[in-house]
Design an enzyme around this catalytic site. Sequence first.
Site, PDB file in Angstrom:
ATOM      1  N   LYS A  85      -0.806   7.851  -3.013  1.00 23.94           N
ATOM      2  CA  LYS A  85       0.437   8.268  -2.358  1.00 23.94           C
ATOM      3  C   LYS A  85       0.268   9.537  -1.526  1.00 23.94           C
ATOM      4  O   LYS A  85       1.109   9.836  -0.682  1.00 23.94           O
ATOM      5  CB  LYS A  85       1.553   8.465  -3.393  1.00 23.94           C
ATOM      6  CG  LYS A  85       2.047   7.150  -3.975  1.00 23.94           C
ATOM      7  CD  LYS A  85       3.379   7.294  -4.675  1.00 23.94           C
ATOM      8  CE  LYS A  85       3.914   5.951  -5.124  1.00 23.94           C
ATOM      9  NZ  LYS A  85       5.052   6.040  -6.020  1.00 23.94           N
ATOM     10  N   LYS A 140       7.170  -2.568  -4.069  1.00 18.81           N
ATOM     11  CA  LYS A 140       8.551  -2.503  -3.579  1.00 18.81           C
ATOM     12  C   LYS A 140       8.698  -1.503  -2.441  1.00 18.81           C
ATOM     13  O   LYS A 140       9.672  -1.525  -1.717  1.00 18.81           O
ATOM     14  CB  LYS A 140       9.542  -2.219  -4.721  1.00 18.81           C
ATOM     15  CG  LYS A 140       9.305  -0.929  -5.510  1.00 18.81           C
ATOM     16  CD  LYS A 140      10.478  -0.675  -6.457  1.00 18.81           C
ATOM     17  CE  LYS A 140      10.088  -0.463  -7.903  1.00 18.81           C
ATOM     18  NZ  LYS A 140       9.289   0.726  -8.182  1.00 18.81           N
ATOM     19  N   LYS A 190      -1.721  -4.598  -4.153  1.00 18.01           N
ATOM     20  CA  LYS A 190      -0.692  -5.079  -5.085  1.00 18.01           C
ATOM     21  C   LYS A 190       0.644  -5.220  -4.348  1.00 18.01           C
ATOM     22  O   LYS A 190       0.912  -4.489  -3.381  1.00 18.01           O
ATOM     23  CB  LYS A 190      -0.599  -4.170  -6.312  1.00 18.01           C
ATOM     24  CG  LYS A 190       0.157  -2.922  -6.094  1.00 18.01           C
ATOM     25  CD  LYS A 190       0.599  -2.234  -7.379  1.00 18.01           C
ATOM     26  CE  LYS A 190       1.510  -1.122  -6.909  1.00 18.01           C
ATOM     27  NZ  LYS A 190       2.215  -0.353  -7.803  1.00 18.01           N
TER      28      LYS A 190
END
Length: 328
Positions: free
Chosen positions: A111, A195, A192
């Site tokens: 991130k 969302k 992966k």
Amino acid sequence: MKRVLSGIQPSGQLTIGNYIGAMQNFVKLQHDHECFFMIVDLHAITVAQEPAALHEQSEQVAALYLAAGIDPNKAAIFMQSHVPQHAELGWLMTTISYMGELERMTQFKDKSEGKDSVGAGLFVYPALMAADILIYNADLIPVGDDQKQHLELTRDLANRFNHRFGDFFTVPQPYIPEVGARIMSLDDASKKMSKSSAVAGSLIALLDDPAVIRKKISRAKTDMEAVVKYDPINKPEISNLMSIYAHTSDLSIAEIEAKYDGQMYGPFKKDLAEQVASFIEPLQARYHEVRKSGELHDVLKSGAERAQAAAQQTLDEVKRRMGFVMPR
Ligand code: TYM
């Protein structure tokens, strides 16, 4: 009775990956465990969230918990921010965490990659997650594969605390599905399903229109071999679709292989689209009922009350052991 705790971030549209990796097991475990299921809003704000979106997504996750079949009479369902003890224990856990171990977290690395400035909350995120778990002395943590490293750190922090301040915390175990622990993106099986992805076609959102879901599945990437065989290493795309099939039907992977033996991908994808749509339609119907009924906030209130009682007990004992002067 063993204790179970888990949480989902209200940081985007919940995906079928969140369902298969985590929520499905929340529903399963509630029958014979004491369960705590949160909406981890304090974690979501470790990356910038637009306030109106955070608000809506938090209510969405709570309503999806109910729609998926979590029974508020069995499990405590609550917003993390309604139980302020999490943030307080989170601070205490931060003080026993090392910079080096936090720097090694792959979620932090992913991130923060390529960013000029990275929020400090993102860095100490795993200490708060450890607090979420340890504050209930939870035994079992149902999560997907991507949370394994955070759980390993939680176990290290529990052991470190126990070593310094005397045996107190339960060292938790992850509870991870055998198939489907990491549902991959429909357009790229090396990533992966997430969302927070900007590519709509990469994910199946639980609140996607069924017609959209059918389209996304028909466009999902596959290999050129056209053999429906579960082989995550050599055939990651079709294996991923088979995992989704197995978790939204009562067929096992072996039964799916047998059913499509000698067939091409077309019929498999068509059936999968119908299977996912027929799984999602009743879920969405329940979701809309919950949102209309106004029951959500009562559920969250009683969930938070139950959680607070358990959390305060742990926090008091932790502070006493660490040497804090307790109010008299
Ligand atoms: P989050 O919000 O990213 O994801 C929620 C849960 O869904 C699982 N998951 C997946 N499983 C399979 N395939 C996927 N593609 C997939 N994507 C997500 C995650 O593993 C997770 O179980 N740090 C946590 C939230 C958290 C938490 C906790 C979890 C905060 N405190 C305490 C357990 C216990 C997270 O970011 O999950």
